[in-house]
Design an enzyme around this catalytic site. Structure first.
Site, PDB file in Angstrom:
ATOM      1  N   ASP A  92       0.787  -1.228   0.000  1.00 22.26           N
ATOM      2  CA  ASP A  92       0.000   0.000   0.000  1.00 22.26           C
ATOM      3  C   ASP A  92       0.817   1.275   0.000  1.00 22.26           C
ATOM      4  O   ASP A  92       0.349   2.330   0.445  1.00 22.26           O
ATOM      5  CB  ASP A  92      -0.907  -0.022   1.245  1.00 22.26           C
ATOM      6  CG  ASP A  92      -0.094  -0.380   2.492  1.00 22.26           C
ATOM      7  OD1 ASP A  92       1.115  -0.127   2.489  1.00 22.26           O
ATOM      8  OD2 ASP A  92      -0.676  -0.918   3.452  1.00 22.26           O
ATOM      9  N   GLU A 114      -0.350  -9.062  -0.869  1.00 20.29           N
ATOM     10  CA  GLU A 114      -0.862  -8.500   0.405  1.00 20.29           C
ATOM     11  C   GLU A 114      -2.119  -7.659   0.137  1.00 20.29           C
ATOM     12  O   GLU A 114      -2.258  -6.530   0.601  1.00 20.29           O
ATOM     13  CB  GLU A 114       0.204  -7.664   1.112  1.00 20.29           C
ATOM     14  CG  GLU A 114      -0.053  -7.393   2.567  1.00 20.29           C
ATOM     15  CD  GLU A 114       1.015  -6.492   3.191  1.00 20.29           C
ATOM     16  OE1 GLU A 114       0.987  -5.278   2.983  1.00 20.29           O
ATOM     17  OE2 GLU A 114       1.895  -7.029   3.893  1.00 20.29           O
ATOM     18  N   GLU A 128      -1.981   4.920   3.397  1.00 23.98           N
ATOM     19  CA  GLU A 128      -1.957   3.518   2.952  1.00 23.98           C
ATOM     20  C   GLU A 128      -3.348   2.907   2.751  1.00 23.98           C
ATOM     21  O   GLU A 128      -3.542   2.101   1.847  1.00 23.98           O
ATOM     22  CB  GLU A 128      -1.133   2.666   3.929  1.00 23.98           C
ATOM     23  CG  GLU A 128       0.368   2.946   3.908  1.00 23.98           C
ATOM     24  CD  GLU A 128       0.783   4.124   4.773  1.00 23.98           C
ATOM     25  OE1 GLU A 128      -0.098   4.772   5.390  1.00 23.98           O
ATOM     26  OE2 GLU A 128       1.989   4.412   4.833  1.00 23.98           O
ATOM     27  N   HIS A 205       7.411   5.190  12.655  1.00 25.49           N
ATOM     28  CA  HIS A 205       7.567   6.027  11.467  1.00 25.49           C
ATOM     29  C   HIS A 205       6.236   6.528  10.899  1.00 25.49           C
ATOM     30  O   HIS A 205       6.233   7.418  10.042  1.00 25.49           O
ATOM     31  CB  HIS A 205       8.304   5.262  10.360  1.00 25.49           C
ATOM     32  CG  HIS A 205       7.495   4.173   9.729  1.00 25.49           C
ATOM     33  ND1 HIS A 205       6.572   4.410   8.738  1.00 25.49           N
ATOM     34  CD2 HIS A 205       7.451   2.844   9.957  1.00 25.49           C
ATOM     35  CE1 HIS A 205       6.013   3.269   8.384  1.00 25.49           C
ATOM     36  NE2 HIS A 205       6.514   2.303   9.105  1.00 25.49           N
ATOM     37  N   ARG A 207       3.170   8.107   9.271  1.00 25.13           N
ATOM     38  CA  ARG A 207       2.915   9.487   8.893  1.00 25.13           C
ATOM     39  C   ARG A 207       1.840  10.143   9.764  1.00 25.13           C
ATOM     40  O   ARG A 207       1.971  11.294  10.159  1.00 25.13           O
ATOM     41  CB  ARG A 207       2.475   9.485   7.426  1.00 25.13           C
ATOM     42  CG  ARG A 207       2.708  10.729   6.653  1.00 25.13           C
ATOM     43  CD  ARG A 207       2.469  10.445   5.179  1.00 25.13           C
ATOM     44  NE  ARG A 207       3.690  10.030   4.511  1.00 25.13           N
ATOM     45  CZ  ARG A 207       4.464  10.833   3.788  1.00 25.13           C
ATOM     46  NH1 ARG A 207       4.133  12.089   3.641  1.00 25.13           N
ATOM     47  NH2 ARG A 207       5.556  10.381   3.214  1.00 25.13           N
ATOM     48  N   HIS A 238      14.199   5.076  11.944  1.00 27.85           N
ATOM     49  CA  HIS A 238      13.882   5.280  10.521  1.00 27.85           C
ATOM     50  C   HIS A 238      14.714   6.448   9.983  1.00 27.85           C
ATOM     51  O   HIS A 238      15.032   7.382  10.707  1.00 27.85           O
ATOM     52  CB  HIS A 238      12.382   5.594  10.418  1.00 27.85           C
ATOM     53  CG  HIS A 238      11.795   5.475   9.041  1.00 27.85           C
ATOM     54  ND1 HIS A 238      12.005   6.424   8.066  1.00 27.85           N
ATOM     55  CD2 HIS A 238      11.000   4.531   8.478  1.00 27.85           C
ATOM     56  CE1 HIS A 238      11.358   6.062   6.958  1.00 27.85           C
ATOM     57  NE2 HIS A 238      10.743   4.914   7.186  1.00 27.85           N
TER      58      HIS A 238
HETATM   59  C1  UD1 Z   1       6.967   4.880   3.370  1.00 28.04           C
HETATM   60  C2  UD1 Z   1       5.551   4.442   2.975  1.00 28.04           C
HETATM   61  C3  UD1 Z   1       4.895   3.671   4.115  1.00 28.04           C
HETATM   62  C4  UD1 Z   1       5.781   2.554   4.629  1.00 28.04           C
HETATM   63  C5  UD1 Z   1       7.152   3.141   4.981  1.00 28.04           C
HETATM   64  C6  UD1 Z   1       8.084   2.036   5.434  1.00 28.04           C
HETATM   65  C7  UD1 Z   1       4.215   5.870   1.504  1.00 28.04           C
HETATM   66  C8  UD1 Z   1       3.303   7.009   1.403  1.00 28.04           C
HETATM   67  N1  UD1 Z   1       4.742   5.608   2.710  1.00 28.04           N
HETATM   68  O1  UD1 Z   1       6.843   5.860   4.389  1.00 28.04           O
HETATM   69  O2  UD1 Z   1       3.672   3.120   3.662  1.00 28.04           O
HETATM   70  O3  UD1 Z   1       5.186   1.991   5.774  1.00 28.04           O
HETATM   71  O4  UD1 Z   1       7.702   3.766   3.823  1.00 28.04           O
HETATM   72  O5  UD1 Z   1       9.208   2.548   6.057  1.00 28.04           O
HETATM   73  O6  UD1 Z   1       4.476   5.227   0.499  1.00 28.04           O
HETATM   74  N2  UD1 Z   1      14.558   8.342   3.837  1.00 28.04           N
HETATM   75  C9  UD1 Z   1      15.918   8.269   3.597  1.00 28.04           C
HETATM   76  N3  UD1 Z   1      16.450   7.065   3.229  1.00 28.04           N
HETATM   77  C10 UD1 Z   1      15.712   5.935   3.125  1.00 28.04           C
HETATM   78  C11 UD1 Z   1      14.324   6.011   3.374  1.00 28.04           C
HETATM   79  C12 UD1 Z   1      13.784   7.230   3.727  1.00 28.04           C
HETATM   80  O7  UD1 Z   1      16.626   9.255   3.700  1.00 28.04           O
HETATM   81  O8  UD1 Z   1      16.249   4.869   2.795  1.00 28.04           O
HETATM   82  C13 UD1 Z   1      13.975   9.638   4.254  1.00 28.04           C
HETATM   83  C14 UD1 Z   1      13.893  10.644   3.088  1.00 28.04           C
HETATM   84  O9  UD1 Z   1      14.144  11.919   3.615  1.00 28.04           O
HETATM   85  C15 UD1 Z   1      12.436  10.526   2.653  1.00 28.04           C
HETATM   86  C16 UD1 Z   1      11.753  10.282   3.983  1.00 28.04           C
HETATM   87  O10 UD1 Z   1      12.633   9.423   4.702  1.00 28.04           O
HETATM   88  O11 UD1 Z   1      11.988  11.697   2.029  1.00 28.04           O
HETATM   89  C17 UD1 Z   1      10.381   9.695   3.915  1.00 28.04           C
HETATM   90  O12 UD1 Z   1      10.316   8.568   3.051  1.00 28.04           O
HETATM   91  P1  UD1 Z   1       8.902   8.173   2.381  1.00 28.04           P
HETATM   92  O13 UD1 Z   1       9.062   6.945   1.583  1.00 28.04           O
HETATM   93  O14 UD1 Z   1       8.339   9.357   1.698  1.00 28.04           O
HETATM   94  O15 UD1 Z   1       7.944   7.916   3.615  1.00 28.04           O
HETATM   95  P2  UD1 Z   1       8.022   6.855   4.774  1.00 28.04           P
HETATM   96  O16 UD1 Z   1       7.547   7.550   6.003  1.00 28.04           O
HETATM   97  O17 UD1 Z   1       9.313   6.170   4.781  1.00 28.04           O
HETATM   98  N1  UDP Z   2      13.118  -3.708   9.703  1.00 26.76           N
HETATM   99  C1  UDP Z   2      14.468  -3.852   9.396  1.00 26.76           C
HETATM  100  N2  UDP Z   2      15.382  -3.064  10.050  1.00 26.76           N
HETATM  101  C2  UDP Z   2      15.006  -2.138  10.980  1.00 26.76           C
HETATM  102  C3  UDP Z   2      13.627  -1.983  11.259  1.00 26.76           C
HETATM  103  C4  UDP Z   2      12.710  -2.781  10.604  1.00 26.76           C
HETATM  104  O1  UDP Z   2      14.848  -4.671   8.570  1.00 26.76           O
HETATM  105  O2  UDP Z   2      15.887  -1.464  11.534  1.00 26.76           O
HETATM  106  C5  UDP Z   2      12.138  -4.531   8.967  1.00 26.76           C
HETATM  107  C6  UDP Z   2      11.099  -5.269   9.803  1.00 26.76           C
HETATM  108  O3  UDP Z   2      11.560  -6.556  10.162  1.00 26.76           O
HETATM  109  C7  UDP Z   2       9.888  -5.325   8.887  1.00 26.76           C
HETATM  110  C8  UDP Z   2      10.053  -4.085   8.024  1.00 26.76           C
HETATM  111  O4  UDP Z   2      11.382  -3.638   8.184  1.00 26.76           O
HETATM  112  O5  UDP Z   2       9.928  -6.434   8.010  1.00 26.76           O
HETATM  113  C9  UDP Z   2       9.079  -3.032   8.454  1.00 26.76           C
HETATM  114  O6  UDP Z   2       9.356  -1.842   7.798  1.00 26.76           O
HETATM  115  P1  UDP Z   2       8.698  -0.477   8.201  1.00 26.76           P
HETATM  116  O7  UDP Z   2       8.353  -0.479   9.656  1.00 26.76           O
HETATM  117  O8  UDP Z   2       9.606   0.575   7.699  1.00 26.76           O
HETATM  118  O9  UDP Z   2       7.393  -0.440   7.302  1.00 26.76           O
HETATM  119  P2  UDP Z   2       5.906  -0.998   7.490  1.00 26.76           P
HETATM  120  O10 UDP Z   2       5.973  -2.447   7.764  1.00 26.76           O
HETATM  121  O11 UDP Z   2       5.286  -0.223   8.608  1.00 26.76           O
HETATM  122  O12 UDP Z   2       5.247  -0.679   6.197  1.00 26.76           O
END
Ligand code: UD1
Ligand code: UDP
Length: 391
Positions: A92, A114, A128, A205, A207, A238
């Protein structure tokens, strides 16, 4: 073609990509959008996946609309060029729904992994809940992890013959990773793991929790750390700067709080297996922790994963600071309360979900069972379009 972009998608598609790579029926093409960067690359590396295409879209402070637009715009020419028989998306995220829509616009069948999770509140998790509902409108094959998700899909008007119940591929990934018992590269984490103390593993993390709620999580963690100095709190934080700014200032100077960079999946699952309990707003962790018998306190008001709550291993506690402290304290002080939650249950999968995914996808693309095909040349190709439209 499998398209994915964030950490949880990467973890959950990895078993499918591995199965596609060894399948005789399919040629696998992988596209990462790069919605995440470091957190995505970390997972690909562990599973030995080298993407064929990388859209590299991540920017700091990216908006939902920017992610969506960039994925659609950059994926479209690849779809046009490669003309895959099916596009597989997971879950999602923005990547997932944008990729599904881009494929749909090219009339390429979408396989949704999923599928059918619903919280019932369009604003939570945000965005999501909306994303997965949109994908359910346009997917050709809906792979539901549980019977409840199947029921949600049917209630939303999806035809039963377009659904298969596969379990969640996250359990396949978990089994692949956890048994390796990967060594910890971060010395602070290694010290905690070797200490033999109780470990509270925390991730946050979401939103919709940004701002006050997440500040409250930070304050609650500090209170737990002071009240239970013999317990270790580990927070692999995160990468999102919004999350870091809200939580980390509250944790300064606390000896029993270890803040780390996101842990590579092998190390994370190893730490999970050593943990006493999990405090999280993550989706994937609600699925993984029950399988290892770890109580999960879910810092959300609702969940699209009620199976573990019903089984008693997960508990919805919201984001109120006092409540978080009270719920963690309850599990750390009452053996009875802890034992009631620390039961290994597996409502989300048995480690065979990737194999079922491949089988269901092959069936979707093969309208007539191969052994029922006549021996002569049928004069045309059997495609998903002919399967659907009977051309
Ligand atoms: C996203 C997904 C969420 C998922 C989450 C898992 C959407 C809208 N949100 O949220 O569904 O649960 O990922 O973690 O699709 N960033 C880095 N490096 C990384 C990853 C993130 O620097 O490897 C930082 C960047 O500044 C980026 C910010 O995190 O802009 C947010 O990332 P984003 O994918 O927009 O949202 P998440 O909160 O991670
Ligand atoms: N995870 C990981 N390293 C971390 C934290 C989480 O590999 O430091 C894994 C965790 O086991 C799970 C996934 O990341 O499988 C969850 O990711 P996240 O919480 O970012 O996203 P969500 O599941 O909420 O979409």
């Amino acid at each position: 073609m499998t398209v994915y972009g964030t950490r949880p998608e990467a973890i959950k598609v990895a078993p499918v990509i591995k199965a596609l790579e060894t399948s005789e029926e399919f040629k696998s093409v992988t596209v990462v959008t790069g919605q995440h960067r470091e957190m995505l690359d970390q997972v690909n590396e562990i599973f030995g996946i080298v993407p064929d295409y990388d859209l590299d879209i991540m920017s700091h402070g990216q908006t939902l609309a920017q992610i969506f637009a960039r994925v659609m715009e950059q994926l479209d020419p690849i779809l046009a060029d490669l003309k895959p028989d099916a596009v597989v998306v997971q879950g999602d995220t923005s990547t997932s729904t944008a990729a599904a829509l881009a494929a749909f616009y090219r009339q390429i069948p979408v396989v949704h992994l999923e599928a059918g999770l619903r919280s019932g509140d369009i604003m939570s998790p945000f965005p999501e809940e909306a994303n997965r509902k949109i994908t359910s409108q346009i997917a050709s094959l809906h792979l539901a992890p549980t019977l409840r998700s199947l029921a949600n899909l049917v209630a939303g008007g999806v035809q039963l013959e377009d659904i298969a119940v596969t379990g969640n591929t996250v359990i396949d990934a978990l089994y692949m990773a956890v048994e390796r018992r990967t060594a910890f590269t971060d010395q602070a984490v290694e010290r905690v793991a070797a200490s033999g103390r109780r470990i509270v593993l925390v991730t946050t993390h979401r939103r919709e929790n940004w701002g006050d709620a997440m500040e409250g999580v930070g304050r609650a963690l500090a209170r737990v750390a002071r009240r239970f100095p013999d317990t270790e709190i580990v927070l692999p934080v995160h990468r999102n700067p919004v999350v870091r700014e809200a939580v980390l200032p509250h944790l300064d100077g606390l000896a029993n709080v270890t803040v780390t960079e996101p842990l590579a999946y092998g190390e994370f699952t190893h730490l999970l297996s050593l943990s006493t309990l999990v405090l999280t707003d993550s989706g994937g962790l609600q699925e993984e922790a029950p399988s290892l018998g770890k109580p999960v306190l879910v810092m959300r008001d609702n969940t699209e994963r009620p199976e573990a709550v019903e089984a008693g291993t997960a508990r919805l506690i919201g984001t109120d600071e006092d409540r978080i402290v009270a719920e963690v304290a309850r599990l750390l002080t009452s053996e009875i309360a802890y034992a009631a939650m620390a039961q290994s249950v597996n409502p989300y999968g048995d480690g065979q979900s990737a194999a079922r995914t491949i089988e269901a996808t092959a069936r979707m693309l093969t309208p007539v069972l191969p052994d029922l095909l006549p021996d002569f040349d049928l004069g045309g190709e059997l495609t998903a379009a002919s399967a659907k439209g009977g051309a």
